[in-house]
Design a protein around this motif. Structure first.
Motif, PDB file in Angstrom:
ATOM      1  N   LEU A 228      50.285  78.072 -17.638  1.00  0.00           N
ATOM      2  CA  LEU A 228      49.970  78.762 -16.664  1.00  0.00           C
ATOM      3  C   LEU A 228      50.994  78.694 -15.382  1.00  0.00           C
ATOM      4  O   LEU A 228      51.152  79.525 -14.515  1.00  0.00           O
ATOM      5  CB  LEU A 228      48.497  78.176 -16.010  1.00  0.00           C
ATOM      6  N   SER A 229      51.599  77.454 -15.344  1.00  0.00           N
ATOM      7  CA  SER A 229      52.718  77.115 -14.337  1.00  0.00           C
ATOM      8  C   SER A 229      53.969  78.125 -14.794  1.00  0.00           C
ATOM      9  O   SER A 229      54.526  78.662 -13.940  1.00  0.00           O
ATOM     10  CB  SER A 229      53.246  75.790 -14.598  1.00  0.00           C
ATOM     11  N   GLU A 230      54.198  78.415 -16.037  1.00  0.00           N
ATOM     12  CA  GLU A 230      55.346  79.421 -16.316  1.00  0.00           C
ATOM     13  C   GLU A 230      55.096  80.606 -16.154  1.00  0.00           C
ATOM     14  O   GLU A 230      55.861  81.584 -15.576  1.00  0.00           O
ATOM     15  CB  GLU A 230      55.634  79.159 -17.922  1.00  0.00           C
ATOM     16  N   GLN A 231      53.875  80.935 -16.200  1.00  0.00           N
ATOM     17  CA  GLN A 231      53.170  82.329 -15.940  1.00  0.00           C
ATOM     18  C   GLN A 231      53.299  82.943 -14.667  1.00  0.00           C
ATOM     19  O   GLN A 231      53.728  83.764 -14.202  1.00  0.00           O
ATOM     20  CB  GLN A 231      51.920  82.581 -16.572  1.00  0.00           C
ATOM     21  N   ARG A 232      52.822  81.677 -13.675  1.00  0.00           N
ATOM     22  CA  ARG A 232      52.958  82.111 -12.104  1.00  0.00           C
ATOM     23  C   ARG A 232      54.469  81.993 -11.749  1.00  0.00           C
ATOM     24  O   ARG A 232      54.713  82.836 -10.749  1.00  0.00           O
ATOM     25  CB  ARG A 232      52.253  80.656 -11.846  1.00  0.00           C
ATOM     26  N   PHE A 233      55.290  81.426 -12.389  1.00  0.00           N
ATOM     27  CA  PHE A 233      56.609  81.143 -12.023  1.00  0.00           C
ATOM     28  C   PHE A 233      57.288  82.624 -12.499  1.00  0.00           C
ATOM     29  O   PHE A 233      57.970  83.153 -11.574  1.00  0.00           O
ATOM     30  CB  PHE A 233      57.594  80.062 -12.828  1.00  0.00           C
ATOM     31  N   THR A 234      56.811  83.169 -13.422  1.00  0.00           N
ATOM     32  CA  THR A 234      57.383  84.454 -13.831  1.00  0.00           C
ATOM     33  C   THR A 234      57.035  85.544 -13.096  1.00  0.00           C
ATOM     34  O   THR A 234      57.763  86.300 -12.515  1.00  0.00           O
ATOM     35  CB  THR A 234      57.185  84.921 -15.498  1.00  0.00           C
ATOM     36  N   ALA A 235      55.734  85.548 -12.875  1.00  0.00           N
ATOM     37  CA  ALA A 235      55.081  86.657 -11.905  1.00  0.00           C
ATOM     38  C   ALA A 235      55.621  86.388 -10.439  1.00  0.00           C
ATOM     39  O   ALA A 235      56.221  87.388  -9.886  1.00  0.00           O
ATOM     40  CB  ALA A 235      53.711  86.443 -11.877  1.00  0.00           C
TER      41      ALA A 235
END
Length: 441
Positions: A228-235
């Protein structure tokens, strides 16, 4: 035909495979419990049988020897012998007769007139003086004891198996639940948890299954947090880049014509494409994509995707079928596969439609080992190659959205080969007037 040809043409007999249920833990535990119970029952039964038989035989032997002493005294005194005694009587076992004629005493169990007898014999003037004692009751006692041992052993084994099956079923059901949750997590359901009640109460003793379940839940929570942290960072990165890129693109259009301005515009377009790819990946990660399914003829869709890619790709339609898919997403998948084949492979690049399977193949060095083992990974490419590793990642994600299966292999003759298998459309009304090769666009 040569011997080698006959050997190649000979059929190798198929080795029969054991049923799948024989590999289960419950089956193995049942076999182990049964074998152990049988071994224990056989050991205890043998010990009881030997002990009781020895006591019974000793009692009959003592009785027969006591009678033999009384008969010997009567024989020496010249008194008449009782009916159960005699000199060289009929039915006396030969081995016992020989023992008595050599001057020794002995006993033996043998049948006489269809009934078991305990014989005792001793020497008498060079002959055998013998007595017999009915051994039928003792034999029936031993036979009844053996039946009782066998029956009790069967009941004990059945009861043990029942209790063991119940205990193992409880354990294996928890293991199956843990495995099911692990499969759900690997499929992308990061909210799946075992939630074993034994892990909730620290005061309760935990067995091995509870320990494994707790470790799986902890791993899933940690993995979910990191993803989730990686997805938020990408977005967040993609969204933050869109605004300055829009201004940079507008500013680049104001530059005077020339080579420097062309380079700036080219880099701006590359940055914009990368940003859009990151946004698309973030949408795929959050599973917020919605499909627009319809029925299409696959051949024309593949040809349209090739034309839209602007690449020189040979199209070969072996067998055309109708598929139920999202046209825009399918074209996106095929476009990314074609772009990757032309960018990282070598010509000729071929696209083949064979039923619901679309294959894109180039004649380069093939996919790298990490991609074949673990699938495409974002921002990871072979050293020296250009790109960000996002094209195949997006293709894989979009294929999953439309319910297709995308596999990456290397062709035996060389080159990378991507195989996309789509869900084939089954017409509920075969007598419909619509032709099987029609396309709805």
């Amino acid at each position: 035909m040569s011997a080698a040809s006959r050997a190649r043409g000979a059929r190798v007999p198929a080795v029969p495979r054991r049923p799948a249920w024989t590999a289960t833990l419950t089956w193995k535990a049942a076999v182990f419990i049964t074998l152990m119970c049988c071994a224990l029952a056989a050991l205890l039964g043998a010990l009881v049988h030997v002990s009781v038989t020895r006591q019974t035989v000793d009692t009959s032997r003592d009785k027969a020897l006591s009678l033999l002493e009384d008969v010997t005294r009567a024989y020496e005194a010249g008194e008449p012998l009782p009916p159960f005694a005699g000199v060289d009587p009929v039915g006396l076992p030969p081995s016992l007769r020989d023992l008595a004629t050599r001057g020794s005493r002995g006993t033996m169990v043998a049948d006489h007139e269809g009934r078991p007898m305990m014989w005792a014999a001793g020497p008498a003037d060079g002959r055998a003086l013998a007595v017999r004692v009915d051994y039928s009751l003792s034999a029936r006692t031993i036979g009844g004891l053996d039946q009782a041992i066998l029956g009790s052993s069967v009941l004990a084994i059945a009861a043990t198996l029942l209790v063991g099956w119940f205990a193992m079923t409880r354990v294996t059901s928890r293991l199956h639940l843990t495995a099911q949750v692990a499969r759900r997590i690997s499929a992308g359901d990061l909210d799946a948890r075992v939630n074993d009640p034994r892990t909730k109460d620290p005061s309760r003793p935990q067995d091995e299954v509870a320990t494994v379940s707790g470790a799986l839940d902890t791993m899933a929570s940690s993995l979910q947090g990191k993803l989730l942290s990686e997805q938020r960072f990408t977005a967040d990165v993609a969204h933050e880049l869109r605004t300055p890129l829009t201004g940079l693109s507008a500013a680049a259009e104001l530059l005077p014509p020339g080579r420097p301005s062309e380079l700036v515009r080219d880099r701006v377009r590359a940055m914009r494409a990368l940003t859009e790819d990151l946004l698309e990946i973030s949408r795929l990660d959050t599973r917020s994509e919605k499909v627009d399914l319809d029925v299409y003829a696959l051949g024309p869709l593949a040809e349209r995707a090739v034309r839209g890619s602007g690449t020189e790709t040979a199209v070969r339609i072996v067998r055309d079928v109708r598929v139920e898919t999202d046209r825009r997403r399918l074209e996106r998948v095929l476009g990314n596969l074609l772009a990757n084949a032309h960018k990282h492979g070598r010509a000729p690049v071929e696209l083949t439609v064979d039923g619901p399977v679309v294959t894109v193949r180039d004649h380069g060095d093939g996919y790298p080992g990490y991609l074949l083992d673990h699938g495409p990974q974002r921002f990871r490419t072979e050293s020296g190659s250009k790109g960000h590793g996002l094209g195949l990642t997006i293709a894989k994600g979009q294929a999953a959205v439309i319910g297709a299966e995308l596999e990456f292999t290397n062709a035996p003759a060389g080159g990378a080969e991507a195989r996309l298998t789509l869900p084939e459309y089954v017409d509920p009304a075969p007598d419909s007037d619509a032709p099987s090769g029609s396309s709805q666009e």
